[in-house]
Design a protein around this motif. Sequence first.
Motif, short mmCIF file in Angstrom:
data_model
loop_
_atom_site.label_atom_id
_atom_site.label_comp_id
_atom_site.label_asym_id
_atom_site.label_seq_id
_atom_site.Cartn_x
_atom_site.Cartn_y
_atom_site.Cartn_z
N ALA A 95 0.83 -1.20 0.00
CA ALA A 95 0.00 0.00 0.00
C ALA A 95 0.87 1.25 0.00
CB ALA A 95 -0.93 0.00 1.21
N ALA A 96 1.93 1.23 0.80
CA ALA A 96 2.84 2.38 0.85
C ALA A 96 3.52 2.58 -0.51
CB ALA A 96 3.89 2.17 1.94
N ALA A 97 3.93 1.47 -1.14
CA ALA A 97 4.59 1.58 -2.44
C ALA A 97 3.63 2.10 -3.52
CB ALA A 97 5.14 0.21 -2.85
N ILE A 98 2.37 1.65 -3.47
CA ILE A 98 1.38 2.10 -4.46
C ILE A 98 1.09 3.58 -4.27
CG2 ILE A 98 -1.03 1.88 -5.17
CD1 ILE A 98 -0.77 -1.14 -4.51
N ARG A 99 0.95 4.02 -3.03
CA ARG A 99 0.68 5.43 -2.78
C ARG A 99 1.88 6.29 -3.15
NH1 ARG A 99 -4.00 6.54 -0.23
NH2 ARG A 99 -5.12 4.82 0.79
N ALA A 100 3.08 5.78 -2.93
CA ALA A 100 4.28 6.53 -3.29
C ALA A 100 4.37 6.75 -4.80
CB ALA A 100 5.52 5.80 -2.79
N SER A 101 3.78 5.83 -5.56
CA SER A 101 3.80 5.97 -7.02
C SER A 101 2.59 6.74 -7.56
CB SER A 101 3.86 4.59 -7.67
OG SER A 101 2.71 3.83 -7.36
N GLY A 102 1.79 7.32 -6.64
CA GLY A 102 0.67 8.16 -7.06
C GLY A 102 -0.70 7.52 -6.96
N GLY A 103 -0.79 6.29 -6.48
CA GLY A 103 -2.07 5.62 -6.37
C GLY A 103 -2.87 6.10 -5.18
N ASP A 104 -4.20 6.09 -5.30
CA ASP A 104 -5.07 6.48 -4.19
C ASP A 104 -5.68 5.23 -3.56
OD1 ASP A 104 -6.90 5.68 -6.08
OD2 ASP A 104 -7.78 7.67 -6.39
N SER A 105 -6.66 5.44 -2.67
CA SER A 105 -7.26 4.31 -1.96
C SER A 105 -7.94 3.33 -2.91
CB SER A 105 -8.27 4.81 -0.92
OG SER A 105 -7.62 5.54 0.10
N ALA A 106 -8.57 3.84 -3.98
CA ALA A 106 -9.23 2.96 -4.94
C ALA A 106 -8.23 2.07 -5.65
CB ALA A 106 -10.01 3.80 -5.96
N VAL A 107 -7.07 2.63 -5.99
CA VAL A 107 -6.03 1.84 -6.66
C VAL A 107 -5.46 0.79 -5.70
CG1 VAL A 107 -3.77 1.92 -7.77
CG2 VAL A 107 -5.46 3.70 -8.24
N VAL A 108 -5.29 1.18 -4.43
CA VAL A 108 -4.79 0.24 -3.42
C VAL A 108 -5.74 -0.94 -3.28
CG1 VAL A 108 -4.34 -0.09 -0.96
CG2 VAL A 108 -3.45 1.94 -2.13
N THR A 109 -7.04 -0.66 -3.11
CA THR A 109 -8.00 -1.76 -2.92
C THR A 109 -8.17 -2.58 -4.20
OG1 THR A 109 -9.78 -0.15 -3.33
CG2 THR A 109 -9.27 -0.67 -1.05
N GLY A 110 -8.00 -1.96 -5.36
CA GLY A 110 -8.06 -2.73 -6.60
C GLY A 110 -6.92 -3.72 -6.70
N ALA A 111 -5.73 -3.29 -6.28
CA ALA A 111 -4.57 -4.17 -6.33
C ALA A 111 -4.71 -5.33 -5.36
CB ALA A 111 -3.30 -3.37 -6.03
N VAL A 112 -5.16 -5.04 -4.14
CA VAL A 112 -5.26 -6.12 -3.15
C VAL A 112 -6.48 -7.00 -3.41
CG1 VAL A 112 -3.93 -4.89 -1.41
CG2 VAL A 112 -6.39 -4.58 -1.48
N PHE A 113 -7.49 -6.49 -4.13
CA PHE A 113 -8.59 -7.35 -4.58
C PHE A 113 -8.03 -8.45 -5.48
CE2 PHE A 113 -11.68 -8.69 -7.70
CZ PHE A 113 -12.84 -8.89 -6.98
N THR A 114 -7.12 -8.06 -6.36
CA THR A 114 -6.50 -9.03 -7.26
C THR A 114 -5.70 -10.07 -6.48
OG1 THR A 114 -6.30 -7.25 -8.89
CG2 THR A 114 -5.09 -9.27 -9.32
N VAL A 115 -5.05 -9.64 -5.41
CA VAL A 115 -4.32 -10.58 -4.56
C VAL A 115 -5.30 -11.58 -3.93
CG1 VAL A 115 -2.92 -10.82 -2.48
CG2 VAL A 115 -2.48 -8.96 -4.07
N GLY A 116 -6.46 -11.08 -3.48
CA GLY A 116 -7.47 -11.97 -2.93
C GLY A 116 -7.93 -13.00 -3.95
N ALA A 117 -8.10 -12.55 -5.20
CA ALA A 117 -8.51 -13.48 -6.25
C ALA A 117 -7.44 -14.53 -6.50
CB ALA A 117 -8.80 -12.69 -7.54
#
Length: 479
Positions: A95-117
């Motif tokens: 999450a810290a790495a995604i936010r450091a690259s400009g991602g917001d909360s929606a991008v963070v949850t989208g990425a970890v949704f994929t991890v859940g899948a």
Amino acid sequence: MGLGVGWTLHGDGRTPAPGAVVRPDERLSWPRTAGLGAQHVVAMFGASFVAPVLMGLDPNLAIMMSGIATAVFLLATRGRVPSYLGCSLSFVGVAAAIRASGGDSAVVTGAVFTVGAALFLAGLAVQRFGARIIHATMPPVVTGAVVMLIGFNLAPVTASTYWPQDQWTALLVMLFTGLAVVCLRGFWSRIAIFLGLIFGYTVSALFDLVFGKIHSPAGGTEAVDHWRLDLSGVAKADWIGLPSFHAPQFEWSAILIALPVVIALIAENAGHIKAVGEMTGDPLDDTLGTAIAADGAASMLSTAVGGPPNTTYSENIGVMAATRVYSTAAYWAAAGFALLFGLCPKFGAVVAAIPGGVLGGITVILYGMIGLLGAQIWLNGRVDLRNPLNLVPAAAGIIIGVGGVELRITDTFVLGGIALGTLVVITGYHALRFLAPAHLKEQPPLLDAGTSGYDREGGPAADGTGGAAEGPSGQDPRP
């Protein structure tokens, strides 16, 4: 037990007999069961609230979805695996790495949704092919290195964001939390992070009272005068209300950063199944695939509405070990309490007000512990780091992951940090193993007695341990 929601009363419903345990399909009286449920909620407070705050997500939604995730897990495993699912600290780094690259909360949850899948699919694969598929693709040297680089990748977050906000509070909280983890016993040691939060709140309030405002960076901004403990948001928050929801947003760059966490989650689930099976005396080898899939499904459900991903919590294993009560009824009670807390915005505001200095002291220990779990996997798996076949890919991947090394593929696609480090470890190990001379491949047998039980139609291991969760931390597999 059907869906695992029918329990028989254990003894007189008051106290287990000396040496006896309350099994998952048993319960104590309902008042005592409710009390045990509340104790489980307290045990997961520290990590389950710190994690979403560190990820920049709504703590109210996190606690509410943890209750729902626990219910999903208990139903999926038919009440055989007593467990509480809370926000996973393994995701804080990504999450810290995604936010450091400009991602917001929606991008963070989208990425970890994929991890859940991905975790859900991994669970189905384990159900179909057995745990051997895990050992073949993720031997201990790989799993340990990935867990290590995920944890140590968080070091700059503590050093540059939290610690500078109030270095003296951070130092005191670090010392107190470390003493609590080491010196306290039983249940109290299991809630050391929670106790550290309470201590940090108290110290911050006293420092504000004695010294006034502090001049320091607030939340990573430029240095300004501000109160260490700002509870203005608590007064404005309602007592009852829904948390904030949002839909996930999917970006490939963020997904690639997050996917390596799947390895850590599989290791966590395997360890949980092993521990619970040994404590209850019920070999749970045959539930490993179901547990992994249920964890993935619960994380998908949580992140689909903007919450954090979830995983099984070792803190609650400690509560069960201390009380010898493994009743899943207590976990249903804990899930109910979590739902109630999630519907109280004022409670979430208190969590969101955790001072930065307090987080600085706690994360110094917490992030380091996450990283060193990788070393523990190496020790448990008896990984020989004198062997260059193990040493080279692990060393290269850890330095890339911790140092934030980047590989620029195109002007808009950059692979780096955790994602690149994990890729180097996995592909490097298997490629080198294919090319290495025979004498470097001489390792212990593929599976020892503690893991072979996975592939015996759910039967116990030969040594009687139940086999379960040497899992990713078991013996180094040979193709």
